[in-house]
Design a protein around this motif. Structure first.
Motif, PDB file in Angstrom:
ATOM      1  N   PHE A 221       0.825  -0.699  -0.331  1.00 17.25           N
ATOM      2  CA  PHE A 221       0.340   0.385  -0.216  1.00 17.25           C
ATOM      3  C   PHE A 221       0.891   1.273  -0.190  1.00 17.25           C
ATOM      4  N   PRO A 246      -1.972   1.184  -3.424  1.00 23.29           N
ATOM      5  CA  PRO A 246      -3.126   1.151  -3.630  1.00 23.29           C
ATOM      6  C   PRO A 246      -3.305  -0.433  -3.951  1.00 23.29           C
ATOM      7  N   ALA A 249      -1.969  -3.056  -4.008  1.00 23.14           N
ATOM      8  CA  ALA A 249      -2.611  -4.040  -2.499  1.00 23.14           C
ATOM      9  C   ALA A 249      -3.636  -4.581  -2.214  1.00 23.14           C
ATOM     10  N   MET A 275      -8.733   1.512   2.357  1.00 23.77           N
ATOM     11  CA  MET A 275      -7.993   2.103   0.762  1.00 23.77           C
ATOM     12  C   MET A 275      -8.967   3.087   0.644  1.00 23.77           C
ATOM     13  N   SER A 278      -6.739   6.194   0.695  1.00 19.34           N
ATOM     14  CA  SER A 278      -5.387   6.377  -0.136  1.00 19.34           C
ATOM     15  C   SER A 278      -4.803   7.307  -0.566  1.00 19.34           C
TER      16      SER A 278
END
Lengths: 426, 412
Positions: A221, A246, A249, A275, A278
C-alpha cells in the motif's frame, strides 16, 4: 561517578609519566651538552669546571623527575578513595549457595545455546571446540558434595526436539529470515515459513501468518515493495510509480486474505476501509494502521517469538533474563546475608529464598498461588482448591480447616464441605 | 500485581557486580606507577653516584684524559636512555589503563541516567553486561579464543580484561597445550614476593610436574632425583612419598595413585591452578561473576511450576502488547526453557507472599484459571461461536465450554 570521572580526567591530562619523561630528556640534554663542551675544549681543567657546573642542575633535574611522580601518587590515592567510597559496605557477593560450580557443563551448554540464539555462530563454535577440549572441572558445593559431570559435548547442545546441528541450522534460518525482513523489508521468507508451519501456529492460536500478510499488504500500500504481474516472480524493488501502491495492495488482498476472513474479518474490514483514504492516509483515522514504522519491529519480534516457541525455547535468551534478574536480586540478597551473619541466624528453609525479590512484572512467567491461610506457595502435592463460594485456599489448609466436616470459608459466611472444593490449575 | 517499586532502578545498588570492572584498571595503574617509581629512583641514585665519582676522579687527577670523562658521561647518557625507554613503555601502559578506566566509568555512568528497569536503555545496558560477564567467564576457564571472539563481535574490548589475562592466557596455554612449565615458573619467580604472601603451592606443583615428566621418560631418573632434592623439599610428606613411589611404579602399570600422577590430565589441573592463583593475585573474585549473577537470578525466577510434572500455562502480559498487533502467545519461562531447567534444579526457589494471577480471574469447568481479558481476546481471535468459551491452553482445538459454566474465582 563524577568524582571518579574527574580522577581519570586528571590522570589522563596531567598526572601521568609524560612530565617525568620530559625531565629525563632534560637530563639527557644536560649531559649531552656537557659532553660536547668537554670534547670541544679538550682541556682537563675546563672539563672539571664543566662537570662541577653540571652537578647542581643535573641533580635538580633528577629530583624534579622524581617529584613529577607525586601528582600521580596523589591522584591514584584519590582514585582508590573514590572506589572505596563507591563500593563501601558492598563486598563482592560470596557465592554461598552456589549450586552452579558443580555443573560446569550445564553452564557451558546454556552459554553455547545463548550464543547460538543471539546469532553469534562463529563464537559459539569456537566456544564449543574449546570447552570440549578442556572441560571445566566441577567443584563440589554445599548442596551437591560429590559432583558428577558428563562434560559438554556437541550432543548435549540439542533440545528434546532437535539435534544440535538442527538447532544451529534453525537459528541460522531464523537470522536470515529476520535479516531479509528488517534490512530489505522482504516479508516473503517469513511468510513462507509461517505457511509451512501453519498447523502448529494455528494450534497455538498464533496470529503470525496473518500479521505477516497484513504487513505485506501495508508495505504494498505504501509502495515500499512492488509485486510484478505474475504472482510467482515477485520483484521487491521500491515502486517507481508511487501512485499504484493501493492497487497492488488491493490485488494482494484479493489473493491472500480470503482464508483469513473467518478469524480476522474485523482487521480485514479495517484494512479495506483504509483503501478509500489512499490519497490522504496521513489525515485519515487509519494512519496508525498504515503508516507506523513500528510495524516492522513488532512483526520481527513476533516472528522471533513464534520461531523460538516452535523450537521449544523461550523468545528472549534465558541466560539474559536470569543474569539480569540476578543483578536486580543481588542487593536484596546481600542485605539479608549481612543481617543473618550479624544476628548469627541461619535461614531454615533451604528450598526457598529468605526474602521476596521484587522483579518487574514482565519477569513473572507463571501464575503463582500463595495460600492466604498458610502463606505457602502451591505445589503439585498442595494445589489450590476453590470452595463453592469462589474463594481459594491451599489443599492442606482446606484439610486442616474442615477436619472432614462442614466448615465456614475463612473469607465469607459460606459453609461447605471439603469434597465440594475443586482443584484449580493455574 | 505490579508493584511500582519493582520498576525503580537503584543504580548505586545495581553496581554490586561491577566492582572488579574498576578495581582492576586501578590496580594496573598502581602497579605501573610503582614500577615507574622504582626505575626512576634506582636510576637517579646510581646516576648521582656516577656523576659524583666522575667529578672526584676529575678533580684528583688533574692530568686526566678528557676521553675517559667523555666515556663516563656517555655511560650515564646510555643509562638515562634506558630509563626513558622503560618509562615510555610504562607511559603507554598507563594510557591504556586510563582509557580502560574512562570507558568503564562512562559505561557505568549510563546506568545513573536511567530511572526505571523498563527503560529500553537498561535492556541494552544489561545485554552489554551479560556479554561482559560471559567474556569474564570464558577467560577464567581459559577459553581465550571464544572470549576474544565474543568481545570483538560485541565491541566491548575496553570493558573486559583481555589484556590483563593476556599473559595469563599464554602461560595457561603453554601448560594445557604444550605441557611446558617454563613460562609458569618464570611468572612465579616474577611475582615471588606476592605469591609468598598469598600462600598456595603453584610453584611446588609445577616442580613436581617437571619431576614426573623426568621419571616418565625413564632415562633421567638420576636427574629426577636431583631435581626432587632441590625443589620438592617443601612438599607434604604423603606426596613426597608418592613422588618416591613413582620411581618404582611405571606409567604402564596403571596403578593408583601413580596412574593419575602420570596422567596428562594433570596438566589441565595445573593450568587451572595457575589461573586461580593469578586471579587471587589480581583480586579477581574466586568464582566467575556469571555464577553469582546466575544463581541469584535462577532463584529469583524459579517457581514451583518450573520443575513440576503438571503442565502449567504461562502468564500473559497484556501491558506489554504495546504494538498495534495483539500478542496472544506468551513467552516461555526462562527456567522452564531447556537451557536453564536442569541448572536451576538445585537452587532455592523465589519466595512469594502474594498470589500473582492475571486480572479478574475466571475458572473453566476443567479447573483452569485465566484472566477475563485474555479469555475474551483469545476466543475472539480463534472465532469461537457465541455462547461458548474455548480453553486457550488447548489452542484452537482446545476444550469448549458453555459461557454459563465459566465462573468468577476469588484469589486473595
Amino acid at each position: 561517578m563524577d568524582d571518579l570521572k574527574e580522577v581519570v580526567d586528571h590522570l589522563e591530562s596531567t598526572a601521568n609519566l609524560s612530565r617525568a619523561i620530559e625531565d629525563v630528556d632534560k637530563a639527557i640534554d644536560l649531559l649531552t651538552s656537557a659532553r660536547d663542551k668537554i670534547t670541544a675544549a679538550q682541556d682537563p681543567q675546563a672539563a672539571v669546571v664543566t662537570l662541577a657546573q653540571l652537578n647542581g642542575p643535573f641533580k635538580e633535574t633528577l629530583e624534579g623527575a622524581k617529584k613529577d611522580l607525586l601528582p600521580i601518587y596523589q591522584t591514584l590515592g584519590r582514585y582508590s578513595k573514590a572506589l572505596d567510597k563507591k563500593f563501601k559496605e558492598k563486598p563482592l557477593p560470596t557465592a554461598e549457595n552456589d549450586a552452579l560450580s558443580s555443573k560446569p557443563s550445564l553452564i557451558n551448554r546454556a552459554i553455547a545455546m545463548h550464543l547460538l540464539r543471539e546469532g553469534q555462530f562463529d563464537v559459539a563454535s569456537k566456544f564449543v571446540a574449546e570447552a570440549t577440549k578442556h572441560p571445566t572441572a566441577p567443584e563440589p558445593t554445599p548442596g551437591i558434595p560429590d559432583p558428577h559431570d558428563e562434560g559438554l559435548t556437541e550432543n548435549s547442545l540439542g533440545t528434546d526436539k532437535f539435534s544440535p546441528q538442527q538447532l544451529r541450522d534453525h537459528f541460522e534460518t531464523m537470522y536470515s529470515v529476520l535479516a531479509r525482513l528488517k534490512e530489505h523489508h522482504d516479508i516473503r521468507p517469513a511468510i513462507e515459513w509461517a505457511v509451512h508451519h501453519r498447523s502448529e501456529l494455528e494450534a497455538r492460536g498464533s496470529n503470525l501468518e496473518f500479521e505477516l500478510c497484513q504487513l505485506r499488504f501495508i508495505a504494498l500500500f505504501n509502495g515500499c515493495i512492488q509485486e510484478s504481474s505474475d504472482t510467482v516472480g515477485i520483484s521487491e524493488a521500491p515502486s517507481r510509480t508511487p501512485g499504484d501502491g493501493p492497487l497492488r495492495a488491493w490485488a494482494y488482498a484479493r489473493s491472500a486474505f480470503g482464508r483469513f476472513m473467518p478469524r480476522y474479518a474485523r482487521q480485514i474490514q479495517m484494512l479495506m476501509g483504509a483503501m478509500s483514504f489512499s490519497s490522504n492516509v496521513g489525515e485519515s483515522p487509519y494512519r496508525h494502521q498504515l503508516l507506523s514504522e513500528s510495524h516492522w519491529e513488532a512483526v520481527a519480534a513476533a516472528f522471533t517469538r513464534e520461531y523460538c516457541s516452535w523450537l521449544g525455547l523461550s523468545a528472549d535468551s534465558p541466560l539474559y533474563i536470569a543474569a539480569t534478574a540476578g543483578a536486580i536480586a543481588l542487593p536484596t540478597l546481600l542485605k539479608v546475608q549481612g543481617i543473618m551473619a550479624r544476628k548469627k541466624t541461619e535461614w531454615t528453609t533451604q528450598h526457598e529464598l529468605p526474602v521476596e525479590i521484587p522483579l518487574p512484572p514482565s519477569y513473572y512467567y507463571h501464575s503463582i498461588f500463595v495460600c492466604p491461610v498458610s502463606k505457602e506457595q502451591s505445589t503439585d502435592q498442595n494445589p489450590p482448591m476453590m470452595m463453592p463460594c469462589g474463594h481459594v485456599i491451599a489443599k492442606e489448609s482446606l484439610e486442616q480447616l474442615s477436619k472432614g466436616s462442614r466448615f465456614k470459608c475463612p473469607y465469607c459466611p459460606n459453609e461447605s464441605h471439603q469434597k465440594d472444593a475443586r482443584r484449580l490449575i493455574l | 500485581m505490579a508493584k511500582l517499586d519493582s520498576l525503580e532502578l537503584n543504580a548505586e545498588a545495581h553496581l554490586l557486580l561491577d566492582q572488579p570492572l574498576l578495581r582492576l584498571p586501578y590496580a594496573q595503574s598502581r602497579q605501573t606507577f610503582k614500577t615507574a617509581q622504582r626505575h626512576l629512583e634506582h636510576a637517579a641514585t646510581s646516576l648521582q653516584k656516577d656523576l659524583a665519582a666522575a667529578l672526584k676522579t676529575a678533580k684528583t687527577q688533574q692530568q686526566q684524559d678528557p676521553d675517559k670523562l667523555v666515556k663516563d658521561i656517555d655511560a650515564m647518557i646510555a643509562k638515562l636512555r634506558t630509563l626513558k625507554r622503560k618509562l615510555s613503555a610504562l607511559h603507554d601502559d598507563e594510557k591504556k589503563y586510563n582509557a580502560a578506566s574512562r570507558a568503564r566509568i562512562s559505561h557505568l555512568s549510563e546506568l545513573y541516567s536511567m530511572r526505571t528497569l523498563s527503560d529500553v536503555r537498561f535492556e541494552r545496558w544489561s545485554r552489554v553486561r551479560l556479554n561482559r560477564l560471559l567474556v569474564d567467564y570464558l577467560l577464567r576457564n581459559g577459553y581465550n579464543g571464544s572470549a576474544l571472539a565474543l568481545a570483538r563481535s560485541t565491541g566491548i574490548e575496553d570493558l573486559v580484561d583481555l589484556h590483563a589475562f593476556g599473559t595469563a592466557m599464554e602461560i595457561q596455554e603453554s601448560l594445557a597445550e604444550r605441557h611446558d612449565a617454563g613460562k609458569a615458573l618464570a611468572w612465579c619467580k616474577e611475582n615471588s614476593q606476592a605469591l609468598k604472601k598469598l600462600g598456595g603451592d603453584l610453584e611446588l606443583q609445577l616442580r613436581y610436574q617437571q619431576y614426573i615428566e623426568m621419571v616418565m621418560g625413564q632415562k633421567k631418573l638420576l636427574e629426577a632425583m636431583a631435581h626432587a632434592k632441590k625443589y620438592l623439599g617443601g612438599m607434604p610428606e604423603h606426596i613426597y612419598g608418592q613422588a618416591a613411589g613413582l620411581l618404582t611404579f611405571k606409567p604402564w602399570q596403571n596403578l593408583e595413585p601413580y596412574a593419575s600422577a602420570y596422567s596428562p590430565a594433570r596438566w589441565d589441573h595445573l593450568a587451572h591452578l595457575f589461573l586461580t592463583t593469578h586471579n587471587t593475585l589480581f583480586s579477581l573474585p574466586p568464582r566467575p561473576l556469571l555464577h553469582i549473577a546466575l544463581s541469584a537470578g535462577l532463584s529469583a525466577l524459579k517457581t514451583p511450576a518450573c520443575h513440576s510434572s503438571q503442565p502449567h500455562q504461562s502468564l500473559s502480559h497484556p501491558s506489554s502488547s504495546a504494538s498495534p498487533i495483539d500478542r496472544t502467545t506468551v513467552s516461555l519461562c526462562p527456567i522452564c526453557s531447556t537451557e536453564l531447567n536442569a541448572l536451576a534444579e538445585n537452587v532455592p526457589q523465589a519466595l512469594h507472599t502474594k498470589s500473582i494471577v492475571e486480572d479478574d480471574p475466571r475458572v473453566l469447568p476443567n479447573g483452569r484459571v485465566y484472566g477475563r481479558e485474555r479469555l475474551e481476546r483469545f476466543n475472539k481471535e480463534v472465532g469461537t461461536e457465541k455462547g461458548w468459551v474455548r480453553d486457550p491452553g488447548g489452542g484452537v482445538d482446545g476444550e469448549k465450554f458453555r459461557e454459563s459454566e465459566v465462573r468468577k474465582v476469588f484469589i486473595l
